[in-house]
Design a protein around this motif. Structure first.
Motif, PDB file in Angstrom:
ATOM      1  N   LYS A 253       0.828  -1.208   0.000  1.00  0.00           N
ATOM      2  CA  LYS A 253       0.000   0.000   0.000  1.00  0.00           C
ATOM      3  C   LYS A 253       0.863   1.259   0.000  1.00  0.00           C
ATOM      4  O   LYS A 253       0.884   2.027   0.950  1.00  0.00           O
ATOM      5  N   TYR A 254       1.586   1.483  -1.107  1.00  0.00           N
ATOM      6  CA  TYR A 254       2.409   2.680  -1.215  1.00  0.00           C
ATOM      7  C   TYR A 254       1.530   3.930  -1.272  1.00  0.00           C
ATOM      8  O   TYR A 254       1.852   4.961  -0.705  1.00  0.00           O
ATOM      9  N   LYS A 255       0.406   3.805  -1.980  1.00  0.00           N
ATOM     10  CA  LYS A 255      -0.485   4.961  -2.132  1.00  0.00           C
ATOM     11  C   LYS A 255      -1.027   5.411  -0.782  1.00  0.00           C
ATOM     12  O   LYS A 255      -1.096   6.604  -0.487  1.00  0.00           O
ATOM     13  N   GLU A 256      -1.419   4.443   0.062  1.00  0.00           N
ATOM     14  CA  GLU A 256      -2.005   4.776   1.354  1.00  0.00           C
ATOM     15  C   GLU A 256      -0.968   5.359   2.315  1.00  0.00           C
ATOM     16  O   GLU A 256      -1.288   6.189   3.159  1.00  0.00           O
ATOM     17  N   ALA A 257       0.295   4.909   2.188  1.00  0.00           N
ATOM     18  CA  ALA A 257       1.330   5.389   3.111  1.00  0.00           C
ATOM     19  C   ALA A 257       1.782   6.799   2.724  1.00  0.00           C
ATOM     20  O   ALA A 257       1.665   7.745   3.492  1.00  0.00           O
ATOM     21  N   ARG A 258       2.330   6.944   1.526  1.00  0.00           N
ATOM     22  CA  ARG A 258       2.768   8.233   0.976  1.00  0.00           C
ATOM     23  C   ARG A 258       3.441   9.121   2.021  1.00  0.00           C
ATOM     24  O   ARG A 258       2.942  10.178   2.373  1.00  0.00           O
ATOM     25  N   PRO A 259       4.610   8.724   2.492  1.00  0.00           N
ATOM     26  CA  PRO A 259       5.288   9.555   3.480  1.00  0.00           C
ATOM     27  C   PRO A 259       5.989  10.745   2.838  1.00  0.00           C
ATOM     28  O   PRO A 259       6.398  10.691   1.677  1.00  0.00           O
ATOM     29  N   ALA A 260       6.117  11.825   3.592  1.00  0.00           N
ATOM     30  CA  ALA A 260       7.075  12.860   3.220  1.00  0.00           C
ATOM     31  C   ALA A 260       8.447  12.317   3.581  1.00  0.00           C
ATOM     32  O   ALA A 260       8.616  11.652   4.608  1.00  0.00           O
ATOM     33  N   SER A 261       9.431  12.561   2.723  1.00  0.00           N
ATOM     34  CA  SER A 261      10.741  11.959   2.969  1.00  0.00           C
ATOM     35  C   SER A 261      11.860  12.845   2.454  1.00  0.00           C
ATOM     36  O   SER A 261      11.671  13.638   1.526  1.00  0.00           O
ATOM     37  N   THR A 282      17.442  13.949  -2.116  1.00  0.00           N
ATOM     38  CA  THR A 282      16.142  13.790  -2.766  1.00  0.00           C
ATOM     39  C   THR A 282      15.027  14.006  -1.755  1.00  0.00           C
ATOM     40  O   THR A 282      15.074  13.461  -0.654  1.00  0.00           O
ATOM     41  N   VAL A 283      14.026  14.790  -2.148  1.00  0.00           N
ATOM     42  CA  VAL A 283      12.900  15.127  -1.278  1.00  0.00           C
ATOM     43  C   VAL A 283      11.602  14.740  -1.973  1.00  0.00           C
ATOM     44  O   VAL A 283      11.446  14.957  -3.180  1.00  0.00           O
ATOM     45  N   CYS A 284      10.678  14.169  -1.210  1.00  0.00           N
ATOM     46  CA  CYS A 284       9.347  13.847  -1.725  1.00  0.00           C
ATOM     47  C   CYS A 284       8.312  14.362  -0.728  1.00  0.00           C
ATOM     48  O   CYS A 284       8.380  14.040   0.469  1.00  0.00           O
ATOM     49  N   ILE A 285       7.359  15.180  -1.212  1.00  0.00           N
ATOM     50  CA  ILE A 285       6.371  15.804  -0.329  1.00  0.00           C
ATOM     51  C   ILE A 285       4.969  15.572  -0.876  1.00  0.00           C
ATOM     52  O   ILE A 285       4.641  16.012  -1.987  1.00  0.00           O
ATOM     53  N   PRO A 286       4.088  14.873  -0.144  1.00  0.00           N
ATOM     54  CA  PRO A 286       2.677  14.758  -0.557  1.00  0.00           C
ATOM     55  C   PRO A 286       2.009  16.126  -0.505  1.00  0.00           C
ATOM     56  O   PRO A 286       2.222  16.893   0.438  1.00  0.00           O
ATOM     57  N   VAL A 287       1.206  16.436  -1.523  1.00  0.00           N
ATOM     58  CA  VAL A 287       0.571  17.750  -1.552  1.00  0.00           C
ATOM     59  C   VAL A 287      -0.949  17.655  -1.468  1.00  0.00           C
ATOM     60  O   VAL A 287      -1.559  18.247  -0.585  1.00  0.00           O
ATOM     61  N   LEU A 291      -1.173  13.002  -4.945  1.00  0.00           N
ATOM     62  CA  LEU A 291      -0.147  13.685  -5.724  1.00  0.00           C
ATOM     63  C   LEU A 291       1.036  14.086  -4.842  1.00  0.00           C
ATOM     64  O   LEU A 291       0.850  14.652  -3.766  1.00  0.00           O
ATOM     65  N   ASP A 292       2.248  13.790  -5.327  1.00  0.00           N
ATOM     66  CA  ASP A 292       3.483  14.148  -4.621  1.00  0.00           C
ATOM     67  C   ASP A 292       4.336  15.050  -5.499  1.00  0.00           C
ATOM     68  O   ASP A 292       4.350  14.927  -6.727  1.00  0.00           O
ATOM     69  N   PHE A 322      -2.194   6.083  -8.434  1.00  0.00           N
ATOM     70  CA  PHE A 322      -3.588   5.823  -8.781  1.00  0.00           C
ATOM     71  C   PHE A 322      -4.089   4.487  -8.231  1.00  0.00           C
ATOM     72  O   PHE A 322      -5.282   4.232  -8.245  1.00  0.00           O
ATOM     73  N   TYR A 323      -3.174   3.625  -7.728  1.00  0.00           N
ATOM     74  CA  TYR A 323      -3.630   2.387  -7.104  1.00  0.00           C
ATOM     75  C   TYR A 323      -2.459   1.709  -6.412  1.00  0.00           C
ATOM     76  O   TYR A 323      -1.456   1.382  -7.049  1.00  0.00           O
TER      77      TYR A 323
END
Length: 357
Positions: A253-261, A282-287, A291-292, A322-323
């Motif tokens: 469940k990557y979509k459900e987790a979606r951490p900021a990292s 590298t930075v990843c931020i859920p918005v 969508l990240d 998307f899934y």
């Protein structure tokens, strides 16, 4: 006759009950077998545009189509096989847990080695479409290392690993062939890889890894002209880095987790007399919704003694889940090249779809 018929009916009922009880008491081998086999896979493909030296090129691509099976033979013993249908057999190894807990497990076969933070991670989790930074691609053997060939960050060997102090410390020690995947060793030396990971708090880890080995060149490199095909040469590496995630991925469940990292690492290596070094952040931020926003800066110098063998990449992009483990990615990268790199500064636009299960 009526009495005989009743007796026969009773015996038939008892026999049927006995057979039913026996059938129910027998183990269901097919069910047991299938419960011990896990199948997973993913595909990544898309489109890429570049304009090196002012010459635009664009192409569709299918980068990876992997399928793997993991068999749980016993509660302590397992086996894994992985094949990339757009490439070659990637992994085949067996794990055996020697300790009651997770303190000590032995791995034997062909697998992703421990050097660097990024190399052991699945491309389905990593943020960049090109997956790994230049330093990891080269130093871990994930990408174009002409001297040792492309080995997808994998090698044949023996490894022990485990968690200590209730999971606060993780270690990995490996003795590897050094020649990469699906190839026999071309010299008698074995390479040693060590990794130490500290996890002082949930989601945060500090990692150091080292690689001591002797390579046998299968090709030549323009930035390292003294190493010829067939030469044995010193092949050492080091890395140190840290990562923080607001939460971990939960199974598929990557979509459900979606951490900021945020993840950053510095790496260096020695091939013969030539040193190389580089790093990334590298930075990843859920918005919103699924969508990240992804941003990354990375640099790598193939020869620290000679100017002009460095390249810096700056990336900004979006990804939409998307899934579960499936996503759409769009990224723009500005590539800044040293004077000895084959192309001048250029733009790189990529789009990719990932389907995984």
């Amino acid at each position: 006759m009526r009495t005989l018929a009743m007796i026969m009916a009773v015996f038939s009922s008892v026999a049927a009950m006995g057979q039913s009880e026996k059938k129910n008491s027998e183990p269901d081998w097919l069910k047991d077998f299938t419960s011990r086999i896990t199948l997973n896979g993913y595909a990544q493909g898309g489109w890429s545009y570049q304009n090196p030296n002012g010459e635009p090129t664009n192409a569709y691509n299918l980068k990876r189509t992997l399928l793997w099976a993991k068999a749980r033979i016993t509660d302590r013993w397992s086996f894994m096989f992985m094949h990339d249908f757009s490439s070659v057999v990637q992994e085949f190894y067996t794990d055996y847990r020697l300790s009651k807990g997770n303190e000590l497990t032995v791995r034997l076969g062909q697998f992703k080695h421990s050097y660097s933070m990024e190399n052991p991670l699945s491309p389905t989790q990593l943020e960049l479409i090109d997956v790994y930074s230049q330093a990891v691609l080269y130093l871990a053997g994930e990408g174009p290392d002409p001297l040792n060939g492309v080995n997808y960050g994998r090698d044949m060997g023996l490894e022990i690993y485990g968690d200590l102090a209730k999971g606060l410390v993780h270690y990995e020690l490996a003795l590897m062939s050094g020649q990469g995947i699906n190839r026999r060793d071309l010299n008698n030396q074995k390479d040693f890889i060590a990794k130490l990971e500290l996890r002082p708090m949930p989601g945060f880890r500090v990692v150091a890894s080292g690689y001591l080995g002797t390579g046998c060149a299968v090709n030549t490199a323009a930035w390292n002209p003294d190493v010829k095909v067939g030469d044995n040469y010193t092949r050492n590496r080091y890395s140190v880095g840290a990562e923080y995630k607001t939460q971990t991925y939960a199974g598929s469940k990557y979509k459900e987790a979606r951490p900021a990292s945020i993840r950053a690492e510095w790496l260096g290596g020695q091939d013969g007399d030539v040193g190389s070094r580089g790093g990334y952040a590298t930075v990843c931020i859920p918005v919103v919704d699924a969508l990240d926003v992804v941003a990354s800066g990375e640099t790598f110098d193939r020869n620290t003694k000679v100017d002009g063998w460095d390249q810096t990449n700056l990336t900004l992009g979006l990804q939409y889940w998307f899934y579960k483990k499936c996503r759409l990615q769009l990224q723009y990268t500005r590539c800044l090249c040293g004077e000895n790199i084959s192309s001048k500064d250029y733009d790189w636009l990529q789009a990719q779809v990932q389907v995984a299960f």
